[in-house]
Design an enzyme around this catalytic site. Sequence first.
Site, PDB file in Angstrom:
ATOM      1  N   LYS A  14      -4.752  10.718   0.718  1.00 41.34           N
ATOM      2  CA  LYS A  14      -5.522  11.203  -0.478  1.00 41.34           C
ATOM      3  C   LYS A  14      -5.080  10.253  -1.551  1.00 41.34           C
ATOM      4  O   LYS A  14      -5.969   9.987  -2.594  1.00 41.34           O
ATOM      5  CB  LYS A  14      -5.373  12.657  -0.676  1.00 41.34           C
ATOM      6  CG  LYS A  14      -5.746  13.583   0.387  1.00 41.34           C
ATOM      7  CD  LYS A  14      -5.447  14.936  -0.233  1.00 41.34           C
ATOM      8  CE  LYS A  14      -5.677  15.790   0.690  1.00 41.34           C
ATOM      9  NZ  LYS A  14      -4.723  17.070   0.623  1.00 41.34           N
TER      10      LYS A  14
ATOM     11  N   LYS B 227       8.519  11.044  -2.803  1.00 41.19           N
ATOM     12  CA  LYS B 227       7.902  11.624  -4.009  1.00 41.19           C
ATOM     13  C   LYS B 227       8.849  11.495  -5.031  1.00 41.19           C
ATOM     14  O   LYS B 227       8.322  11.338  -6.328  1.00 41.19           O
ATOM     15  CB  LYS B 227       7.301  12.857  -3.751  1.00 41.19           C
ATOM     16  CG  LYS B 227       6.083  12.938  -2.971  1.00 41.19           C
ATOM     17  CD  LYS B 227       5.321  14.345  -3.085  1.00 41.19           C
ATOM     18  CE  LYS B 227       4.134  14.093  -2.152  1.00 41.19           C
ATOM     19  NZ  LYS B 227       3.491  15.745  -2.300  1.00 41.19           N
TER      20      LYS B 227
ATOM     21  N   LYS C 211      -0.800   5.114   6.373  1.00 37.18           N
ATOM     22  CA  LYS C 211      -1.537   6.107   6.487  1.00 37.18           C
ATOM     23  C   LYS C 211      -2.550   6.328   5.759  1.00 37.18           C
ATOM     24  O   LYS C 211      -2.525   6.261   4.479  1.00 37.18           O
ATOM     25  CB  LYS C 211      -0.698   7.346   6.698  1.00 37.18           C
ATOM     26  CG  LYS C 211      -0.946   8.681   7.216  1.00 37.18           C
ATOM     27  CD  LYS C 211      -0.262   9.913   6.837  1.00 37.18           C
ATOM     28  CE  LYS C 211      -0.360   9.974   5.282  1.00 37.18           C
ATOM     29  NZ  LYS C 211      -0.105  11.416   4.845  1.00 37.18           N
TER      30      LYS C 211
HETATM   31  P1  AMP Z   1      -2.469  16.164   3.350  1.00 35.34           P
HETATM   32  O1  AMP Z   1      -3.507  15.207   2.836  1.00 35.34           O
HETATM   33  O2  AMP Z   1      -1.049  15.591   3.146  1.00 35.34           O
HETATM   34  O3  AMP Z   1      -2.575  17.373   2.209  1.00 35.34           O
HETATM   35  O4  AMP Z   1      -2.606  16.667   4.647  1.00 35.34           O
HETATM   36  C1  AMP Z   1      -3.342  17.714   5.143  1.00 35.34           C
HETATM   37  C2  AMP Z   1      -3.411  17.712   6.626  1.00 35.34           C
HETATM   38  O5  AMP Z   1      -4.036  16.658   7.276  1.00 35.34           O
HETATM   39  C3  AMP Z   1      -2.035  17.698   7.407  1.00 35.34           C
HETATM   40  O6  AMP Z   1      -2.099  18.564   8.588  1.00 35.34           O
HETATM   41  C4  AMP Z   1      -1.636  16.315   7.630  1.00 35.34           C
HETATM   42  O7  AMP Z   1      -0.875  15.960   8.778  1.00 35.34           O
HETATM   43  C5  AMP Z   1      -3.094  15.646   7.988  1.00 35.34           C
HETATM   44  N1  AMP Z   1      -3.397  14.564   7.547  1.00 35.34           N
HETATM   45  C6  AMP Z   1      -3.105  13.901   6.306  1.00 35.34           C
HETATM   46  N2  AMP Z   1      -3.701  12.612   6.419  1.00 35.34           N
HETATM   47  C7  AMP Z   1      -3.712  12.263   7.889  1.00 35.34           C
HETATM   48  C8  AMP Z   1      -4.158  11.002   8.462  1.00 35.34           C
HETATM   49  N3  AMP Z   1      -4.101   9.989   7.994  1.00 35.34           N
HETATM   50  N4  AMP Z   1      -4.267  11.224  10.017  1.00 35.34           N
HETATM   51  C9  AMP Z   1      -4.201  12.445  10.306  1.00 35.34           C
HETATM   52  N5  AMP Z   1      -3.840  13.451   9.774  1.00 35.34           N
HETATM   53  C10 AMP Z   1      -3.591  13.396   8.579  1.00 35.34           C
END
Ligand code: AMP
Length: 345
Positions: free
Chosen positions: A214, A130, A211
């Site tokens: 968002k 980041k 991955k």
């Molecule tokens: P974030 O989108 O980074 O705020 O992630 C929120 C939660 O969703 C966290 O526990 C991440 O580890 C999980 N997460 C985000 N992207 C993925 C993905 N592609 N596959 C599985 N878990 C995810």
Amino acid sequence: MDAIALPQAATEQQTQSKKTVLSGIQSTGILHIGNYIGALSLWAANQSQYNNLFMVANLHTLTVPEAVHPAELRRKSREVAALYVASGIDPNESIIFLQSDVPAHTYLAWILGCCTPVGWLERMTQYKVKAAAQETVGSGLLNYPTLQAADILIYRANYVPVGDDQNQHLEITRDIAQRFNHLFGTYFPLPETLNRRSGARIMGLDDPSQKMSKSIAAKKQGHAIALLDSPDVVKKTIMGGVTDAGGEIRFETASPGVKNLLVLYEVLSGDSQSAIEEHFVGKGYGALKRELVELVVTTLKPIQDKFHALMDDERGLDALLSEGAAKASLIANQTIADVRQLVGV
Ligand code: AMP
Ligand code: TRP
């Protein structure tokens, strides 16, 4: 849905002194099926066996301040909370709140920051990625992990269910807890990370080497399935998903794109890998995709209906969040009282 992910509390006696589960999601962007599978669906499982706290990490969202408009942050934070409930987090079993409504988190983050070597923070992969993408880097981005450690340790949480991209943050949380315990006396339990056996990292449908995220989803159609996507969009995204020139459906030998579709199918159907392989014998990727569309649409429909009902009841959601913050504050403030004693302030 995938089998039980959290360790089962084995006996009556154990359930009386329940272990604590805490997790959170930042209120940026649009929640997608990776968030649901990697995090939300895990949180929803076995809630009655634990003391659960699920927060919207809206202060973490501020670590990239240029990315968020205040009115949008306010709206997104409520939406994320509504998606928690819509995804099966039961407000009677779990405390749901906005991180910013419990100021004790930032108090503890300061104290933990004072016991965290800068080198540990500079080594974090997320920080490096980041920071490289920005012209000026706020110290909040560097200190992101001390706030996350505070979120977890302030409730003396035992388990943190997350996708596997969070594992490094959990490792540093344990390191920080150990350092505090070493300096001031053993106080914080060391939290364990809980990842799904299958589905801890859902990949982008357009590019299975990335991955599902968002930030990419905000820029590119066909990358992610958002939890609020219409059936048409879900269909377009899945049917356009990357596969390969083969056609055989086997978990072990599948190319990354096909493996990702299979994992989605596995987790959402709850079927075993061998049952899925048998089901698709003699059928091609087209059949897998069509059946996956059905599965995703039927999974998302009740979530979307519940989400819209919650968003329509503005007062109800406000009440839920302020009740959550009050309950969380009771626990968090006790930890602060203990920590003040321990550190001598
Ligand atoms: P974030 O989108 O980074 O705020 O992630 C929120 C939660 O969703 C966290 O526990 C991440 O580890 C999980 N997460 C985000 N992207 C993925 C993905 N592609 N596959 C599985 N878990 C995810
Ligand atoms: N860093 C997490 C993410 O990006 C969000 C988060 C903040 C979190 N505090 C937490 C996750 C505490 C688990 C526990 O998804």
